[in-house]
Design a protein around this motif. Structure first.
Motif, PDB file in Angstrom:
ATOM      1  N   ILE A   1       0.830  -1.204   0.000  1.00 64.13           N
ATOM      2  CA  ILE A   1       0.000   0.000   0.000  1.00 64.13           C
ATOM      3  C   ILE A   1       0.861   1.249   0.000  1.00 64.13           C
ATOM      4  N   ASP A   2       1.942   1.227   0.802  1.00 65.01           N
ATOM      5  CA  ASP A   2       2.855   2.378   0.842  1.00 65.01           C
ATOM      6  C   ASP A   2       3.465   2.629  -0.532  1.00 65.01           C
ATOM      7  N   ASP A   3       3.852   1.537  -1.222  1.00 64.70           N
ATOM      8  CA  ASP A   3       4.435   1.679  -2.561  1.00 64.70           C
ATOM      9  C   ASP A   3       3.418   2.282  -3.535  1.00 64.70           C
ATOM     10  N   MET A   4       2.167   1.826  -3.438  1.00 64.49           N
ATOM     11  CA  MET A   4       1.129   2.339  -4.320  1.00 64.49           C
ATOM     12  C   MET A   4       0.865   3.822  -4.033  1.00 64.49           C
ATOM     13  N   ASN A   5       0.808   4.177  -2.757  1.00 56.64           N
ATOM     14  CA  ASN A   5       0.595   5.581  -2.401  1.00 56.64           C
ATOM     15  C   ASN A   5       1.756   6.446  -2.874  1.00 56.64           C
ATOM     16  N   GLU A   6       2.959   5.876  -2.856  1.00 53.47           N
ATOM     17  CA  GLU A   6       4.120   6.600  -3.367  1.00 53.47           C
ATOM     18  C   GLU A   6       3.980   6.856  -4.863  1.00 53.47           C
ATOM     19  N   LEU A   7       3.441   5.879  -5.602  1.00 53.44           N
ATOM     20  CA  LEU A   7       3.186   6.062  -7.034  1.00 53.44           C
ATOM     21  C   LEU A   7       2.193   7.199  -7.257  1.00 53.44           C
ATOM     22  N   LEU A   8       1.136   7.242  -6.435  1.00 45.81           N
ATOM     23  CA  LEU A   8       0.130   8.292  -6.547  1.00 45.81           C
ATOM     24  C   LEU A   8       0.741   9.652  -6.248  1.00 45.81           C
ATOM     25  N   ASP A   9       1.518   9.743  -5.176  1.00 44.50           N
ATOM     26  CA  ASP A   9       2.144  11.015  -4.805  1.00 44.50           C
ATOM     27  C   ASP A   9       3.083  11.502  -5.904  1.00 44.50           C
ATOM     28  N   LYS A  10       3.821  10.578  -6.517  1.00 47.32           N
ATOM     29  CA  LYS A  10       4.740  10.949  -7.595  1.00 47.32           C
ATOM     30  C   LYS A  10       3.975  11.465  -8.805  1.00 47.32           C
ATOM     31  N   MET A  11       2.880  10.782  -9.149  1.00 50.96           N
ATOM     32  CA  MET A  11       2.074  11.216 -10.292  1.00 50.96           C
ATOM     33  C   MET A  11       1.489  12.602 -10.050  1.00 50.96           C
ATOM     34  N   LEU A  12       0.946  12.837  -8.846  1.00 45.99           N
ATOM     35  CA  LEU A  12       0.338  14.125  -8.540  1.00 45.99           C
ATOM     36  C   LEU A  12       1.378  15.238  -8.493  1.00 45.99           C
ATOM     37  N   ALA A  13       2.574  14.922  -8.007  1.00 40.76           N
ATOM     38  CA  ALA A  13       3.640  15.922  -7.927  1.00 40.76           C
ATOM     39  C   ALA A  13       4.069  16.393  -9.314  1.00 40.76           C
ATOM     40  N   ASN A  14       3.962  15.499 -10.310  1.00 40.97           N
ATOM     41  CA  ASN A  14       4.382  15.837 -11.676  1.00 40.97           C
ATOM     42  C   ASN A  14       3.231  16.298 -12.564  1.00 40.97           C
ATOM     43  N   SER A  15       2.033  16.402 -11.992  1.00 42.00           N
ATOM     44  CA  SER A  15       0.846  16.682 -12.803  1.00 42.00           C
ATOM     45  C   SER A  15       0.574  18.172 -13.010  1.00 42.00           C
ATOM     46  N   GLY A  16       1.142  19.004 -12.154  1.00 40.58           N
ATOM     47  CA  GLY A  16       0.858  20.440 -12.250  1.00 40.58           C
ATOM     48  C   GLY A  16      -0.477  20.833 -11.661  1.00 40.58           C
ATOM     49  N   LEU A  17      -1.127  19.943 -10.930  1.00 41.72           N
ATOM     50  CA  LEU A  17      -2.419  20.241 -10.296  1.00 41.72           C
ATOM     51  C   LEU A  17      -2.213  21.004  -8.998  1.00 41.72           C
ATOM     52  N   GLU A  18      -3.207  21.847  -8.642  1.00 45.41           N
ATOM     53  CA  GLU A  18      -3.142  22.559  -7.380  1.00 45.41           C
ATOM     54  C   GLU A  18      -3.062  21.581  -6.215  1.00 45.41           C
ATOM     55  N   GLU A  19      -2.400  22.008  -5.147  1.00 40.06           N
ATOM     56  CA  GLU A  19      -2.231  21.133  -3.992  1.00 40.06           C
ATOM     57  C   GLU A  19      -3.568  20.750  -3.381  1.00 40.06           C
ATOM     58  N   ARG A  20      -4.511  21.688  -3.346  1.00 39.05           N
ATOM     59  CA  ARG A  20      -5.830  21.379  -2.784  1.00 39.05           C
ATOM     60  C   ARG A  20      -6.537  20.321  -3.617  1.00 39.05           C
ATOM     61  N   LEU A  21      -6.414  20.427  -4.926  1.00 32.62           N
ATOM     62  CA  LEU A  21      -7.021  19.422  -5.802  1.00 32.62           C
ATOM     63  C   LEU A  21      -6.338  18.077  -5.628  1.00 32.62           C
ATOM     64  N   ALA A  22      -4.995  18.086  -5.521  1.00 28.68           N
ATOM     65  CA  ALA A  22      -4.260  16.836  -5.310  1.00 28.68           C
ATOM     66  C   ALA A  22      -4.734  16.142  -4.031  1.00 28.68           C
ATOM     67  N   ASP A  23      -4.969  16.937  -2.979  1.00 32.11           N
ATOM     68  CA  ASP A  23      -5.461  16.362  -1.724  1.00 32.11           C
ATOM     69  C   ASP A  23      -6.859  15.757  -1.909  1.00 32.11           C
ATOM     70  N   GLU A  24      -7.698  16.430  -2.683  1.00 33.18           N
ATOM     71  CA  GLU A  24      -9.055  15.916  -2.918  1.00 33.18           C
ATOM     72  C   GLU A  24      -9.017  14.631  -3.749  1.00 33.18           C
ATOM     73  N   ILE A  25      -8.090  14.564  -4.694  1.00 37.53           N
ATOM     74  CA  ILE A  25      -7.945  13.353  -5.501  1.00 37.53           C
ATOM     75  C   ILE A  25      -7.509  12.183  -4.623  1.00 37.53           C
ATOM     76  N   ARG A  26      -6.593  12.445  -3.691  1.00 35.41           N
ATOM     77  CA  ARG A  26      -6.155  11.397  -2.761  1.00 35.41           C
ATOM     78  C   ARG A  26      -7.332  10.904  -1.916  1.00 35.41           C
ATOM     79  N   THR A  27      -8.154  11.841  -1.468  1.00 38.82           N
ATOM     80  CA  THR A  27      -9.262  11.489  -0.576  1.00 38.82           C
ATOM     81  C   THR A  27     -10.399  10.796  -1.315  1.00 38.82           C
ATOM     82  N   ALA A  28     -10.687  11.275  -2.516  1.00 37.95           N
ATOM     83  CA  ALA A  28     -11.864  10.791  -3.244  1.00 37.95           C
ATOM     84  C   ALA A  28     -11.643   9.458  -3.935  1.00 37.95           C
ATOM     85  N   GLY A  29     -10.417   9.189  -4.389  1.00 37.51           N
ATOM     86  CA  GLY A  29     -10.167   8.017  -5.217  1.00 37.51           C
ATOM     87  C   GLY A  29      -9.831   6.763  -4.438  1.00 37.51           C
TER      88      GLY A  29
END
Length: 242
Positions: free
Chosen positions: A31-59
């Motif tokens: 799970i930690d590895d998968m969450n790391e993949l998500l964090d890496k994708m969001l960090a490189n996406s150019g999305l606002e931090e608030r949106l990135a947090d909502e994506i983490r919570t919603a998905g």
């Protein structure tokens, strides 16, 4: 009960507890590895931090095996998939269940067709399957309308996905209309090589025929021609691009 039996019973119980603990730790690491993949994708996406947090919570994370259906034409489009790891393919299906391959989805990408399905709540006639074992982040469609209004970066992400897929669809149309089948086949092989990162394509002639909406006999004949031209080398259930 003999003493040895009691000792064996205690060892068995302790081993069972150890196995459960080990399995739980392995699951936590995964799970930690998968969450790391998500964090890496969001960090490189150019999305606002608030949106990135909502994506983490919603998905939610989803692991899929090669060949598994992720998004089907018979489904209502309940979730939008974003690829974290692996490779997905998008297929078009007609009323007679004939299929044709359209394009691949790689890490950080989503399917514009699934976005349309989610936003409009309609059947598009497309489906998304795992080309190889993959990890995707599934976002419920109930969030997409609000994010389109609230976040400029999400609108750009959606429009960019549409533009990219539109360009790829034009390329596919050009291939079907203007190219001979041997040219389509070679392009398909090169696209697969680029998407998978390997020169060895693990597919049968029948699988390729299904994705190009032609017959296995035609694919086998054209592959032999490409091999004679020195462009590929044929193996059992494998095609090597030279």
């Amino acid at each position: 009960m003999p003493k040895t039996s009691g000792f064996i019973c205690l060892i068995s119980q302790d081993f069972g507890v150890f196995s459960l603990s080990l399995n739980q730790r392995l699951a936590d690491y995964e799970i930690d590895d998968m969450n790391e993949l998500l964090d890496k994708m969001l960090a490189n996406s150019g999305l606002e931090e608030r949106l990135a947090d909502e994506i983490r919570t919603a998905g939610r994370l989803k692991k899929v095996k090669a060949g598994e259906l992720i998004f089907g034409s018979d489904q209502g489009g309940g979730e939008m998939p974003i690829v974290l790891q692996g490779l997905l393919k998008v297929m078009r299906q007609d009323e007679q269940r004939n299929e044709v391959f359209l394009y691949y989805l790689e890490g950080g990408e989503t399917c514009a067709m699934s976005i349309a399905c989610c936003l409009e709540g309609r059947n598009t006639g497309f489906h998304v399957m795992a080309e190889e074992d993959s990890i995707v982040w599934m976002i419920p469609n109930s969030y997409l309308d609000a994010w389109m209004v609230k976040y400029l970066s999400f609108r750009k992400f959606v429009f960019s996905s549409y533009q990219t897929r539109f360009d790829e669809l034009l390329t596919t149309i050009d291939s079907v209309v203007f190219h001979n089948m041997d040219e389509r086949l070679l392009k398909y092989l090169l696209d697969t090589q680029q998407a998978t990162g390997t020169f060895k394509i693990q597919k049968t002639h029948q699988q390729i025929a299904n994705e190009l909406n032609t017959s296995r006999v035609v694919v086998s004949r054209l592959l032999k021609g490409l091999e004679a031209d020195g462009k590929i080398e044929l193996h059992r259930n494998c095609i090597e691009i030279l």
